[in-house]
Motif scaffolding. Sequence first.
Motif, PDB file in Angstrom:
ATOM      1  N   LEU A   1     -13.302 -22.045-126.237  1.00 18.65           N
ATOM      2  CA  LEU A   1     -13.201 -20.815-127.016  1.00 18.65           C
ATOM      3  C   LEU A   1     -12.438 -19.788-126.190  1.00 18.65           C
ATOM      4  O   LEU A   1     -12.803 -19.503-125.047  1.00 18.65           O
ATOM      5  N   ARG A   2     -11.392 -19.238-126.772  1.00 16.90           N
ATOM      6  CA  ARG A   2     -10.551 -18.308-126.013  1.00 16.90           C
ATOM      7  C   ARG A   2     -11.308 -17.052-125.584  1.00 16.90           C
ATOM      8  O   ARG A   2     -10.966 -16.428-124.567  1.00 16.90           O
ATOM      9  N   VAL A   3     -12.330 -16.666-126.329  1.00 15.80           N
ATOM     10  CA  VAL A   3     -13.080 -15.466-126.009  1.00 15.80           C
ATOM     11  C   VAL A   3     -14.106 -15.692-124.893  1.00 15.80           C
ATOM     12  O   VAL A   3     -14.568 -14.734-124.271  1.00 15.80           O
ATOM     13  N   ALA A   4     -14.425 -16.959-124.596  1.00 17.33           N
ATOM     14  CA  ALA A   4     -15.506 -17.272-123.658  1.00 17.33           C
ATOM     15  C   ALA A   4     -15.105 -16.950-122.220  1.00 17.33           C
ATOM     16  O   ALA A   4     -13.966 -17.185-121.797  1.00 17.33           O
ATOM     17  N   THR A   5     -16.054 -16.441-121.456  1.00 20.72           N
ATOM     18  CA  THR A   5     -15.814 -16.079-120.064  1.00 20.72           C
ATOM     19  C   THR A   5     -15.277 -17.253-119.260  1.00 20.72           C
ATOM     20  O   THR A   5     -14.355 -17.099-118.449  1.00 20.72           O
ATOM     21  N   THR A   6     -15.839 -18.440-119.495  1.00 18.98           N
ATOM     22  CA  THR A   6     -15.395 -19.635-118.765  1.00 18.98           C
ATOM     23  C   THR A   6     -13.886 -19.819-118.873  1.00 18.98           C
ATOM     24  O   THR A   6     -13.191 -19.994-117.866  1.00 18.98           O
ATOM     25  N   PHE A   7     -13.373 -19.763-120.080  1.00 20.33           N
ATOM     26  CA  PHE A   7     -11.974 -20.088-120.309  1.00 20.33           C
ATOM     27  C   PHE A   7     -11.052 -18.889-120.047  1.00 20.33           C
ATOM     28  O   PHE A   7      -9.870 -19.078-119.732  1.00 20.33           O
ATOM     29  N   ARG A   8     -11.608 -17.694-120.118  1.00 17.99           N
ATOM     30  CA  ARG A   8     -10.843 -16.520-119.694  1.00 17.99           C
ATOM     31  C   ARG A   8     -10.618 -16.578-118.180  1.00 17.99           C
ATOM     32  O   ARG A   8      -9.521 -16.272-117.694  1.00 17.99           O
ATOM     33  N   ASN A   9     -11.655 -16.965-117.434  1.00 23.75           N
ATOM     34  CA  ASN A   9     -11.499 -17.089-115.982  1.00 23.75           C
ATOM     35  C   ASN A   9     -10.491 -18.175-115.626  1.00 23.75           C
ATOM     36  O   ASN A   9      -9.658 -17.990-114.735  1.00 23.75           O
ATOM     37  N   ILE A  10     -10.581 -19.306-116.326  1.00 18.57           N
ATOM     38  CA  ILE A  10      -9.630 -20.390-116.063  1.00 18.57           C
ATOM     39  C   ILE A  10      -8.212 -19.923-116.365  1.00 18.57           C
ATOM     40  O   ILE A  10      -7.256 -20.246-115.649  1.00 18.57           O
ATOM     41  N   GLY A  11      -8.067 -19.123-117.411  1.00 18.31           N
ATOM     42  CA  GLY A  11      -6.755 -18.605-117.774  1.00 18.31           C
ATOM     43  C   GLY A  11      -6.149 -17.694-116.722  1.00 18.31           C
ATOM     44  O   GLY A  11      -4.920 -17.527-116.669  1.00 18.31           O
ATOM     45  N   THR A  12      -6.993 -17.096-115.866  1.00 15.10           N
ATOM     46  CA  THR A  12      -6.481 -16.245-114.785  1.00 15.10           C
ATOM     47  C   THR A  12      -6.298 -17.026-113.492  1.00 15.10           C
ATOM     48  O   THR A  12      -6.009 -16.433-112.444  1.00 15.10           O
ATOM     49  N   GLY A  13      -6.483 -18.339-113.545  1.00  9.13           N
ATOM     50  CA  GLY A  13      -6.216 -19.167-112.369  1.00  9.13           C
ATOM     51  C   GLY A  13      -7.430 -19.661-111.623  1.00  9.13           C
ATOM     52  O   GLY A  13      -7.290 -20.232-110.537  1.00  9.13           O
ATOM     53  N   SER A  14      -8.634 -19.477-112.188  1.00  8.79           N
ATOM     54  CA  SER A  14      -9.840 -19.921-111.489  1.00  8.79           C
ATOM     55  C   SER A  14      -9.907 -21.438-111.360  1.00  8.79           C
ATOM     56  O   SER A  14      -9.509 -22.171-112.267  1.00  8.79           O
ATOM     57  N   ASN A  15     -10.426 -21.904-110.220  1.00 10.68           N
ATOM     58  CA  ASN A  15     -10.834 -23.300-110.104  1.00 10.68           C
ATOM     59  C   ASN A  15     -12.051 -23.519-110.982  1.00 10.68           C
ATOM     60  O   ASN A  15     -12.697 -22.562-111.437  1.00 10.68           O
ATOM     61  N   LEU A  16     -12.399 -24.784-111.216  1.00  8.75           N
ATOM     62  CA  LEU A  16     -13.580 -25.058-112.031  1.00  8.75           C
ATOM     63  C   LEU A  16     -14.243 -26.355-111.610  1.00  8.75           C
ATOM     64  O   LEU A  16     -13.619 -27.230-111.008  1.00  8.75           O
ATOM     65  N   SER A  17     -15.518 -26.437-111.912  1.00  8.45           N
ATOM     66  CA  SER A  17     -16.273 -27.679-111.756  1.00  8.45           C
ATOM     67  C   SER A  17     -17.232 -27.784-112.925  1.00  8.45           C
ATOM     68  O   SER A  17     -17.579 -26.783-113.560  1.00  8.45           O
ATOM     69  N   LEU A  18     -17.637 -29.009-113.230  1.00  7.30           N
ATOM     70  CA  LEU A  18     -18.549 -29.273-114.347  1.00  7.30           C
ATOM     71  C   LEU A  18     -19.754 -30.030-113.819  1.00  7.30           C
ATOM     72  O   LEU A  18     -19.610 -31.105-113.229  1.00  7.30           O
ATOM     73  N   GLU A  19     -20.945 -29.480-114.021  1.00  6.78           N
ATOM     74  CA  GLU A  19     -22.188 -30.143-113.593  1.00  6.78           C
ATOM     75  C   GLU A  19     -22.933 -30.643-114.814  1.00  6.78           C
ATOM     76  O   GLU A  19     -23.116 -29.914-115.797  1.00  6.78           O
ATOM     77  N   ILE A  20     -23.324 -31.913-114.776  1.00  7.44           N
ATOM     78  CA  ILE A  20     -24.168 -32.473-115.828  1.00  7.44           C
ATOM     79  C   ILE A  20     -25.317 -33.217-115.175  1.00  7.44           C
ATOM     80  O   ILE A  20     -25.197 -33.702-114.045  1.00  7.44           O
ATOM     81  N   ASP A  21     -26.438 -33.285-115.876  1.00  8.60           N
ATOM     82  CA  ASP A  21     -27.609 -33.916-115.271  1.00  8.60           C
ATOM     83  C   ASP A  21     -28.457 -34.589-116.340  1.00  8.60           C
ATOM     84  O   ASP A  21     -28.195 -34.478-117.536  1.00  8.60           O
ATOM     85  N   TRP A  22     -29.482 -35.285-115.870  1.00  3.94           N
ATOM     86  CA  TRP A  22     -30.394 -36.051-116.721  1.00  3.94           C
ATOM     87  C   TRP A  22     -31.771 -35.397-116.747  1.00  3.94           C
ATOM     88  O   TRP A  22     -32.748 -35.997-117.153  1.00  3.94           O
ATOM     89  N   TRP A  23     -31.857 -34.133-116.330  1.00  3.76           N
ATOM     90  CA  TRP A  23     -33.149 -33.482-116.162  1.00  3.76           C
ATOM     91  C   TRP A  23     -33.889 -33.268-117.480  1.00  3.76           C
ATOM     92  O   TRP A  23     -35.120 -33.209-117.501  1.00  3.76           O
ATOM     93  N   ASP A  24     -33.166 -33.132-118.587  1.00  7.37           N
ATOM     94  CA  ASP A  24     -33.828 -32.936-119.884  1.00  7.37           C
ATOM     95  C   ASP A  24     -34.625 -34.172-120.310  1.00  7.37           C
ATOM     96  O   ASP A  24     -35.395 -34.111-121.270  1.00  7.37           O
TER      97      ASP A  24
END
Length: 280
Positions: free
Chosen positions: A127-150
């Motif tokens: 979503l273009r409005v989302a903070t995650t993708f706005r930060n990426i749009g300014t050049g931020s690095n990123l990582s994705l964490e997923i888990d089985w805790w649920d």
Amino acid sequence: MIFKTWTTGLLALCSSTLTSASAIPYVDDQAVLKYADHAASPHDVDADTFTRPSWFTSTLMARRLLALSPSGVISTTFPSHIPASSRTPAEVAGFPIGLREYIADCDGILPENLSHGDNGDPTILALRVATTFRNIGTGSNLSLEIDWWDHLSDAGAVYPGLPPSPAALPRITLFGYLDTLPELSVAAAASLEKCFLQSHPDAKYWLPATPGSPHASYWARLVVTHVYWIGGFGDVQQIGWMNVTEWKGIRQHGSLPGVGDGRGWEDVRLPGEKKGHGAL
């Protein structure tokens, strides 16, 4: 008991490096794992119970974790300078933020000229409005964490002598970069939407080009460059950096020639999965 022995020793190892109340100890991860290897007396537990799965088996489990996970926490960093006109406080400039986002393992259904070959690059509805993708749009690095805790209630106690514990369940962090997908044909878009909506039926209201959508969105994927795995407690599971060639060479049914022992992620199960449980 092995868990008590291991944790007591680890706490002692950490505390011995503290020089003040605010000091944060540095602990060499390989040294800790080596310590865990030898912390238990052979008389404490059955040897078969405490045999770590191979790294390839662990990578199969990690790929299965991705395939069965509908969401994950994407961490980005706010830009170093935040404009005065922004609603974001200037004081958080340069700070990291982690937000949960929808994901799906849908790369394999893309046309051959767009697909990465179902190699473990997760699909993301951005979503273009989302903070995650706005930060990426300014050049931020990123990582994705997923888990089985649920799935703790299904997994139950997976470590002998310890009650059910989320810390004993697997999780991964994927590092890489966001790759925006080009405009898709009608048929390709329909296939991708069908795959993604299996996990996220509500997302149909903000799919790309949806009339009346409350948000502008686009399809993207995380191109994985590094994978960090924590299978559970270090004396019974692998912890560390995975072989990315193996990660990218594993498929649901089998693996590419020369990758591991030929198994696919459908040949393993995560803690608490019922027999016969397949991909979502």
